[in-house]
Enzyme design. Sequence first.
Site, PDB file in Angstrom:
ATOM      1  N   HIS A 104       0.853  -1.191   0.000  1.00  0.00           N
ATOM      2  CA  HIS A 104       0.000   0.000   0.000  1.00  0.00           C
ATOM      3  C   HIS A 104       0.884   1.234   0.000  1.00  0.00           C
ATOM      4  O   HIS A 104       1.724   1.394   0.887  1.00  0.00           O
ATOM      5  CB  HIS A 104      -0.906   0.029   1.238  1.00  0.00           C
ATOM      6  CG  HIS A 104      -1.679  -1.226   1.477  1.00  0.00           C
ATOM      7  ND1 HIS A 104      -2.043  -1.654   2.744  1.00  0.00           N
ATOM      8  CD2 HIS A 104      -2.166  -2.141   0.607  1.00  0.00           C
ATOM      9  CE1 HIS A 104      -2.717  -2.780   2.648  1.00  0.00           C
ATOM     10  NE2 HIS A 104      -2.802  -3.106   1.360  1.00  0.00           N
ATOM     11  N   GLN A 105       0.698   2.092  -0.982  1.00  0.00           N
ATOM     12  CA  GLN A 105       1.466   3.342  -1.041  1.00  0.00           C
ATOM     13  C   GLN A 105       0.485   4.517  -1.076  1.00  0.00           C
ATOM     14  O   GLN A 105      -0.445   4.516  -1.872  1.00  0.00           O
ATOM     15  CB  GLN A 105       2.372   3.367  -2.276  1.00  0.00           C
ATOM     16  CG  GLN A 105       3.368   2.213  -2.327  1.00  0.00           C
ATOM     17  CD  GLN A 105       2.836   0.967  -2.988  1.00  0.00           C
ATOM     18  OE1 GLN A 105       2.152   1.035  -3.996  1.00  0.00           O
ATOM     19  NE2 GLN A 105       3.132  -0.197  -2.438  1.00  0.00           N
TER      20      GLN A 105
END
Length: 765
Positions: free
Chosen positions: A696-697
């Site tokens: 997850h960015q």
Amino acid sequence: MTAEREKGHVLLRGGGRRKKYSHGLSSSQKQVLAAMAEALIPPQPHHHADGDDDGDADPNKSLSSYYASSASHPPFPDEAAELVVRRFLSLGVLIFKLVLAILSTRLGTLLLCGSACLDTRWPFIHKFPELPLNRREALLQKWSRTALFMPLRTAFMLVKIACCYVFFSWTNENSYNPHWEAIGYHPHANEEEEKEGEKEGEALSKQQDMERPLDKGLIETAKENEKTGLKESLIKKGIYATEGQNPDTLTVRCDVVIVGSGCGGGVAAAILSKAGLKVVVLEKGQYFVPEDYSGIEEPSIGELYESGGMLTTTDGKIMVLAGRTVGGGSAINWAAAIRTPDYVLEDWSLAQKIPLFGSSEYQSAMDVVCERMGVTQVCCKEGLQNQALRRGCEKLGLKVDYVPRNSSEKHYCGSCGYGCRTGDKKGVDATWLVDAVDNGAVILTGCRAERFMLEDMEGKKQKKCVGVIAATGGGRQKLTILARATVSACGSLSTPPLLISSGLRNKNIGSHLHLHPVLFAWGYFPESTSEMEGKCHEGGIITSIHKVVSKEEGKKEPQAIIEAAAVGPSAFAALFPWTKGAEVKERMRKYSRTVSLFSLVRDVGSGQVKKGRQIKYTLAQQDKDNIAAGLKEALRILVAAGAAEVGTFRSDGQRMSCGSGGDKPEELERFLDGVYTAGGVMEVGDKNWTLYSSAHQMGSCRMGANEEDGAVDGNGECWEAKGLYVCDGSVLPSAVGVNPMITILSTAYCISNRIAKSFGVRGAG
């Protein structure tokens, strides 16, 4: 082992031996690599033991072949070299090649190996490949834990990851790895059960009736060899296109151009095309449908993920997974569809002063996206990993919840990380993008944006965005796409470098990057002693969640969350700590009954990404403490669930046997006292290290109340460029703390409706 073409479609399957390699290693460097590979995974005698067969059709043959094989046997060294050179960062590749070159000489081996290479007989100093196997293994053990000379540790890590990964991922012309039988891995063993979920829902049935639902709006530029072919294809789909002044350039005109087709870009395309606007979507990846997916680990990861799944932060501390295909991360994520927590919305709306996240507009957006994504709340049958998580929590009296998923309740696909073969998971490619092409949007695959076109506005400091310059065919053909509004939706890793290369200078662009760093714990559950059925690679990937309660009084936010992970055999072998060659095959024999859980935190630390593939990130001490707390809780859960053995992925092979008193509370607590978040590969002074992961960015172009606080305003528009919007996970003000798909979709829904409003047309809300 790349995507192949058949009947005009891309099929993600293995391809057997490469005919030609481009890694550029000399023959002497290859000899060193093969010598290291043999020490990492050596040939071994197989002593048949009870339970060895695991149901194999011919256990003696498959096991004998498994133990006799080595990572030094062709084509493994060439494949490992190719993987390092093609997928890892340039600095790592330089270190990799340099160390191999040094070890191919006698003086270089003396420099790096010391007395281990000396002999009383001529030639007195041996090159690394000439050393006995036991000495090579001892040297690798030393290098893996060196606390002073980081290049050696880095080289060890790259070689270890590449060799272990290739050994268990290489497939022949039949997309089969001969070692899979020995480790109990059968990718399609539950194919019939997986496909039960396909029968759920009218929307899915309608989708299945169409072979490739996006085809009517899709242009695969890789197939458009001539400029005139692409021009004609655009015109046929209702897009204005003409030849530019440069003979290799096309000029395209539309109302809105969107860069990226993931959660943000897909929603934007659907909303804006429904509003009657002519929309063009650019996607650097390719388009796949369920029948294209093979469920085979390596070709799928190599094609569907950024850098073939081998992207790391610049310090080598965090492995970063991000999608690069039509549908983006939603096409290869693990189907967790969790709404934005209330405490996060409160933080963003009040502390960050962004009214959107405290509004009924946002709540309504979550309702709409959950309905369109087909989110269900429970799971009819859980796989081994989630069974273990649930059982362990229940025995400890801990709360465990079902995870909402964008699939049917019967969804049992364990290979969604390689693309959902059943078609039951409703990613953006099967929902919002279908809506978009139904309303006339056009999607160009294999098309990479190079920069946004900015023009001065008379009398104003702010510039105006008039479109984007893009390239197809590896840069051979240029597109000048002129648009009334431009949307960057290529994700938190790609949007900032694109904005910066276009001339934007806001200090928040590329800063405040959050990664939801995670660490893994594992537990082995022998079939002979466990009541739980199944294999670790079967069943829904994330169906249960445990939230570790914060010890801080009055705090609503959990300290960490614990979920199950999809870790294929090659990824498991690559990430699992290596301590000696003799242990690798024995550990992998237990792979199919080894449960992997991870501890994830809502990170307060952050990083930056100003250039492509250059991710810098610093873990805050608070995040390390919270990850460690979650990791310890995960280990307790695994022990309570009945694991015979548990451990972490720390480089020293930290583990504990639970079979002979190891599950006593005092012994467990002594073990847990030694669990901590070790330093990274490139950190000097710590002989133990661990590789974190991130899927997850967020936050690298965060929304802010003003230009000082954020890269974009509350409408997603860049402060510096009128008509240039950001509509992906990078606009989130901070980390979410849970799987962010629904949050990104909902935020994109709101931004897209506001873009439509700026045109004076009605969006979807």
